[in-house]
Design a protein around this motif. Structure first.
Motif, short mmCIF file in Angstrom:
data_model
loop_
_atom_site.label_atom_id
_atom_site.label_comp_id
_atom_site.label_asym_id
_atom_site.label_seq_id
_atom_site.Cartn_x
_atom_site.Cartn_y
_atom_site.Cartn_z
N ALA A 194 25.78 43.67 63.47
CA ALA A 194 24.55 44.47 63.44
C ALA A 194 24.79 45.80 62.74
O ALA A 194 23.96 46.25 61.93
CB ALA A 194 24.06 44.69 64.87
N LEU A 195 25.91 46.45 63.02
CA LEU A 195 26.22 47.72 62.36
C LEU A 195 26.38 47.52 60.86
O LEU A 195 25.92 48.34 60.06
CB LEU A 195 27.50 48.31 62.95
N ALA A 196 27.03 46.44 60.45
CA ALA A 196 27.23 46.18 59.02
C ALA A 196 25.91 45.92 58.31
O ALA A 196 25.76 46.23 57.12
CB ALA A 196 28.17 44.98 58.84
N SER A 197 24.93 45.35 59.02
CA SER A 197 23.63 45.08 58.40
C SER A 197 22.76 46.32 58.34
O SER A 197 21.88 46.42 57.47
CB SER A 197 22.92 43.97 59.18
N ILE A 198 22.96 47.27 59.25
CA ILE A 198 22.14 48.48 59.30
C ILE A 198 22.65 49.55 58.34
O ILE A 198 21.88 50.20 57.63
CB ILE A 198 22.07 49.03 60.73
N ILE A 240 32.63 54.95 61.75
CA ILE A 240 31.21 55.23 61.48
C ILE A 240 31.08 56.70 61.08
O ILE A 240 31.54 57.59 61.81
CB ILE A 240 30.33 54.93 62.71
N ARG A 241 30.45 56.94 59.94
CA ARG A 241 30.23 58.30 59.44
C ARG A 241 28.76 58.64 59.67
O ARG A 241 27.88 58.11 58.99
CB ARG A 241 30.60 58.40 57.97
N VAL A 242 28.51 59.52 60.63
CA VAL A 242 27.16 59.82 61.08
C VAL A 242 26.66 61.10 60.41
O VAL A 242 27.28 62.17 60.56
CB VAL A 242 27.10 59.98 62.61
N LEU A 243 25.55 61.01 59.67
CA LEU A 243 24.93 62.18 59.07
C LEU A 243 23.92 62.76 60.05
O LEU A 243 22.96 62.08 60.44
CB LEU A 243 24.23 61.82 57.76
N GLU A 266 28.81 54.40 55.22
CA GLU A 266 28.53 54.85 56.58
C GLU A 266 29.33 54.07 57.63
O GLU A 266 29.70 54.63 58.66
CB GLU A 266 27.04 54.71 56.88
N PHE A 267 29.59 52.78 57.39
CA PHE A 267 30.31 51.98 58.37
C PHE A 267 31.38 51.14 57.69
O PHE A 267 31.12 50.45 56.70
CB PHE A 267 29.36 51.06 59.13
N LYS A 268 32.60 51.25 58.21
CA LYS A 268 33.71 50.44 57.72
C LYS A 268 34.37 49.76 58.91
O LYS A 268 34.77 50.44 59.87
CB LYS A 268 34.72 51.31 56.97
N ARG A 269 34.50 48.45 58.82
CA ARG A 269 35.14 47.70 59.89
C ARG A 269 36.65 47.78 59.74
O ARG A 269 37.18 47.72 58.62
CB ARG A 269 34.68 46.24 59.85
N ALA A 270 37.35 47.92 60.84
CA ALA A 270 38.80 48.03 60.81
C ALA A 270 39.42 46.70 60.39
O ALA A 270 38.84 45.63 60.64
CB ALA A 270 39.32 48.44 62.18
#
Length: 502
Positions: A68-72, A89-92, A77-81
């Motif tokens: 879900a995070l990868a689709s949003i 997760i890089r939150v603006l 902004e999001f990189k899976r380990a």
């Protein structure tokens, strides 16, 4: 976070040891009484089966949350380990309009008014690194860390505590999205950060701004440099994000009126007008070829916004940009009062002029010249002047004030200027009171007599009325011929004079 994980594992160990009842599938409370268990082996089998089902459910929930995070969020902004059960997760953080970045105080003492303010739309992201334990989300929260360039340690600790509180509220369900929304939408409110915001360097929140004699200047300079680097990083990030946002949206070109992505358009920074790059490219090329390098402004009527050299370089070809760069430099040098060019046609190198000296020496060809008349340097002697320049000098001298007249007299000599004025008066008198011989051009003044004239220089006969040449053998035939425009006008001027006298 870790305390919660230890408590859960301790509960399992105590259950295995018989101190606590084991969970049973379908039991509302998740527990069964010891007397309900048939035997220790049955207890162990039931526990293993239930733990396996819980572990399988946790893995599915974790995988669903990561997908879900990868689709949003995009890759920035999001990189899976690499391990698969964690990530970054890089939150603006959402900023209000006209959010101002501030730098003030002693560390800004070399800035104007000890203060620096700038409006920004983006701050560097808050970085959330997380890793899922095996029993997340059924029992344990994600292990996580927070980092940020513009928040100090105490602020990050406060955010971490609130994330723990959110987990306690949502315990047993996935929590990352709730964490992200909180960091994005509520960080400023939760930390009581308002505009104008002055970021504090990590560790600086506990420092006393007091510098002793030894090493104080170095410590102050280091603090200043760290703060300056932080402000620069924030401004660079804001500019990059604004460009990214612009490139991802559709815009209407105000020239061809077509809708294009921002990556295919150009934005004039001062006025915010948008045009497609194809239209602006044609417009820039025409202006540069015509030498109008200062006219690369916004095509919007009466808009003073000007394109930056970087924008011009992005659009036009290399050869044309080199011409633009050269003309722009030349026009800038032309505005400098102490800058002249080497007068040799094949050189034209810029030469700095000394304030109290009229001699210039070219650094390229070593030619020494007068910076006033651009001829070979002549020392204290007056500048030589050409006939064409003499006419301009007369007009300039007559229209000048007293200070400028003295400067012109020192430059060219008072005698030269006086002669130029006399020649101008003589020329004006001749133009008013004489006519030029049609044969040799000699000025001739007619005092009296008939209209048949004879030039004293070339001895040619001509008519004073029409300035036509006359026959040397029969000069009066021109006035006796009925077909002539000057028929019976031989004594016309003389008769007019006699009538005026009477």
């Amino acid at each position: 976070m870790r305390a919660g994980r230890r408590s859960s594992r301790s509960r399992r160990r105590r259950a295995r040891a018989g101190e606590l009842p084991l969970p049973r599938r379908g039991d509302p409370a998740g527990l069964v009484a010891p007397e309900q268990l048939a035997c220790p082996s049955e207890s162990r089998d039931l526990f293993a089966s239930t733990a396996l089902k819980m572990s399988s459910g946790d893995r599915d929930a974790q995988e669903d949350e990561l997908l879900a995070l990868a689709s949003i969020y995009d890759e920035d902004e999001f990189k899976r380990a690499p391990s698969g059960q964690g990530g970054e997760i890089r939150v603006l953080v959402d900023l209000p309009e006209d959010f101002t970045l501030l730098w003030s105080g002693k560390q800004a003492e070399n800035l104007q008014n000890n203060r620096f303010e700038c409006t920004v739309s983006f701050l560097p992201p808050i970085v959330l690194n997380f890793e899922f334990p095996a029993d997340y989300p059924s029992a344990s929260p994600p292990a996580f860390t927070l980092s940020s360039k513009w928040l100090h340690q105490e602020q990050l600790t406060a955010l971490c505590k609130h994330l723990d509180t959110l987990w306690e509220e949502k315990k047993g369900s996935v929590v990352l999205f709730a964490w992200i929304q909180f960091l994005k939408e509520e960080t400023l409110t939760y930390l009581n950060i308002t505009s104008a915001f002055e970021p504090i360097i990590s560790g600086e929140e506990h420092e006393e701004v007091c510098y002793g004699a030894a090493g104080g200047a170095m410590e102050q300079a280091e603090t200043f440099n760290r703060r300056a680097r932080l402000i620069r990083e924030i401004l660079d990030f804001d500019l990059a994000q604004q460009e990214k946002r612009f490139n991802s949206k559709m815009h209407t070109c105000n020239i061809c009126f077509s809708d294009k992505l921002g990556s295919e358009c150009m934005l004039f920074l001062d006025c915010r007008h948008v045009y497609c790059k194809a239209c602006v490219k044609d417009y820039f090329e025409i202006q540069i070829k015509d030498g109008q390098v200062h006219c690369l402004n916004c095509p919007e009527p009466k808009c003073p916004s000007v394109a930056t050299p970087g924008q011009v370089k992005e659009l036009v070809e290399e050869k044309l940009f080199a011409r633009y760069d050269r003309l722009l430099l030349q026009s800038t040098l032309d505005l400098m009062a102490d800058m002249v060019y080497c007068p040799r046609p094949g050189c034209q190198t810029p030469v700095m002029q000394e304030p109290s000296c009229t001699m210039g020496i070219c650094s390229s060809c070593n030619y020494a010249f007068c910076t006033l008349c651009k001829m070979t340097y002549h020392g204290v002697s007056p500048c030589k002047i050409s006939a064409e320049k003499l006419v301009q000098l007369r007009e300039e001298y007559l229209a000048a004030d007293d200070t400028t007249k003295k400067f012109l007299e020192q430059r060219y000599g008072k005698r030269v200027i006086q002669k130029a004025l006399e020649e101008m008066e003589s020329k004006e008198w001749l133009e008013t009171n004489s006519k030029s011989c049609p044969s040799c051009g000699t000025p001739i003044e007619k005092l009296d007599g008939c209209n048949k004239m004879t030039c004293s220089v070339c001895n040619k006969h001509f008519c004073w009325c029409c300035m036509g040449s006359l026959s040397k053998a029969r000069p009066y035939e021109h006035f006796n011929d009925p077909a002539s425009p000057c028929f019976n006008k031989l004594f016309q001027g003389l008769l007019n004079d006699m009538e005026e006298d009477i």
